[in-house]
Design a protein around this motif. Structure first.
Motif, PDB file in Angstrom:
ATOM      1  N   ASP A  52      -3.163  13.072  -3.739  1.00 41.84           N
ATOM      2  CA  ASP A  52      -3.174  12.002  -2.738  1.00 41.84           C
ATOM      3  C   ASP A  52      -3.733  12.459  -1.392  1.00 41.84           C
ATOM      4  O   ASP A  52      -3.405  11.897  -0.359  1.00 41.84           O
ATOM      5  N   SER A  54      -6.078  12.704   1.712  1.00 39.27           N
ATOM      6  CA  SER A  54      -6.987  11.749   2.348  1.00 39.27           C
ATOM      7  C   SER A  54      -7.190  12.129   3.810  1.00 39.27           C
ATOM      8  O   SER A  54      -6.612  13.090   4.313  1.00 39.27           O
ATOM      9  N   GLY A  76      -8.308   6.948   4.455  1.00 38.52           N
ATOM     10  CA  GLY A  76      -7.350   5.867   4.286  1.00 38.52           C
ATOM     11  C   GLY A  76      -6.193   6.224   3.378  1.00 38.52           C
ATOM     12  O   GLY A  76      -6.335   7.030   2.458  1.00 38.52           O
ATOM     13  N   VAL A 104     -13.029  11.537   2.264  1.00 41.56           N
ATOM     14  CA  VAL A 104     -12.180  10.477   1.739  1.00 41.56           C
ATOM     15  C   VAL A 104     -11.261  10.026   2.857  1.00 41.56           C
ATOM     16  O   VAL A 104     -10.720  10.853   3.602  1.00 41.56           O
ATOM     17  N   ASP A 129      -4.952   4.592   1.019  1.00 44.03           N
ATOM     18  CA  ASP A 129      -5.280   4.254  -0.360  1.00 44.03           C
ATOM     19  C   ASP A 129      -6.587   4.892  -0.814  1.00 44.03           C
ATOM     20  O   ASP A 129      -7.083   4.587  -1.899  1.00 44.03           O
ATOM     21  N   ARG A 130      -7.163   5.759   0.036  1.00 48.21           N
ATOM     22  CA  ARG A 130      -8.387   6.500  -0.268  1.00 48.21           C
ATOM     23  C   ARG A 130      -9.541   5.563  -0.630  1.00 48.21           C
ATOM     24  O   ARG A 130     -10.356   5.826  -1.506  1.00 48.21           O
ATOM     25  N   SER A 131      -9.617   4.457   0.092  1.00 46.31           N
ATOM     26  CA  SER A 131     -10.597   3.418  -0.233  1.00 46.31           C
ATOM     27  C   SER A 131     -12.015   3.773   0.200  1.00 46.31           C
ATOM     28  O   SER A 131     -12.980   3.214  -0.335  1.00 46.31           O
ATOM     29  N   ALA A 132     -12.176   4.666   1.176  1.00 48.97           N
ATOM     30  CA  ALA A 132     -13.503   5.070   1.632  1.00 48.97           C
ATOM     31  C   ALA A 132     -13.809   6.470   1.122  1.00 48.97           C
ATOM     32  O   ALA A 132     -13.109   7.431   1.461  1.00 48.97           O
ATOM     33  N   GLN A 133     -14.848   6.579   0.294  1.00 51.62           N
ATOM     34  CA  GLN A 133     -15.238   7.864  -0.294  1.00 51.62           C
ATOM     35  C   GLN A 133     -16.757   7.973  -0.253  1.00 51.62           C
ATOM     36  O   GLN A 133     -17.462   7.058  -0.676  1.00 51.62           O
ATOM     37  N   GLY A 184       0.824  -1.200   0.000  1.00 50.95           N
ATOM     38  CA  GLY A 184       0.000   0.000   0.000  1.00 50.95           C
ATOM     39  C   GLY A 184       0.855   1.245   0.000  1.00 50.95           C
ATOM     40  O   GLY A 184       2.081   1.201   0.155  1.00 50.95           O
TER      41      GLY A 184
END
Length: 237
Positions: free
Chosen positions: A114, A116, A74, A72, A76-80, A13
């Motif tokens: 990037d 977050s 995480g 946003v 890896d910006r997985s939660a949006q 990651g």
């Protein structure tokens, strides 16, 4: 003791991303065709924290017509998530989220989108002039983008945490050598026969391999770098 044939593996990651600097909420206001757009940015670590910001602003600005939001989360910006809160579908939350996702920072010469761990809420007081769908998209996007341009930011860096076991008599010298080489020292612990010297470095295979080689040089191949986890720290942009 012999050094391992390969350095401890780095975590998967992203190893860095951009976040708001710690501190109070950042606020910025625009007036567009007599409507007030009050943007509030907060650094958040999870969805409940983002929703708590929205809840608190609904109470503070109880008489406003809309409280639109986007966040946003995480490395890896997985939660949006985004919400239009009564504005025409896609005219508020989506452009707000796009502004968060497209915001670029330049650590050196390479721009990076990037950002977050941030929640944005735009409180709108209607000024009596209809903006139309396109006007709303531009207004909500500009509200968040202009706030982000002014808000203080930091780099979040994932550091690998390690220990090195050495005889008590060698611990002070090794700690000083590692600190002088630029490693972050995290404290020592003491056993009956050895001192565990704690240090941290970028969670990156090449950096870890270089540390293994440096330890071999400093201890004539006797010390072993032992990984004990990772942690995220703030660093200036």
């Amino acid at each position: 003791m012999n050094l391992p044939s390969a350095p401890p593996a780095a975590s998967t990651g992203p190893a860095t991303y951009t976040a708001l600097a710690p501190g109070p909420d950042f606020r910025h206001e625009l007036v567009i065709k007599r409507s007030r757009f009050i943007t509030v940015l907060r650094r958040v670590g999870d969805e409940p924290s983002a929703r708590a910001l929205l809840g608190s602003l609904r109470k503070e600005f109880y008489d406003a017509r809309h409280h639109c939001s986007a966040f946003v989360l995480g490395p890896d910006r997985s939660a949006q998530r985004s919400n239009d809160d009564g504005e025409p579908s896609g005219t508020a939350g989506t452009p707000m989220l796009d502004a968060l996702l497209k915001r670029e920072t330049r650590p050196g010469t390479r721009p990076a989108a990037d950002l977050s761990d941030v929640c944005a809420v735009v409180v709108r007081y209607f000024g009596g002039v209809l903006l139309g769908a396109g006007g709303l998209v531009r207004a909500y996007s500009e509200s968040v983008s202009s706030a982000l341009e002014l808000a203080p930011m930091v780099r979040r860096e994932r550091l690998g945490l390690f220990t090195v076991a050495v005889p008590h008599a060698d611990a002070g010298r090794l700690e000083n050598e590692l600190r002088a080489a630029g490693y972050v020292m995290t404290g020592n612990s003491y056993g009956a026969a050895e001192t565990l010297v704690g240090l941290a470095m970028a969670d990156d295979d090449a950096v870890i391999a270089a540390a293994v080689a440096r330890l071999a040089s400093l201890t004539a191949g006797r010390a072993v770098l032992t990984g004990v986890g990772t942690d995220w720290v703030d660093a200036p942009l």
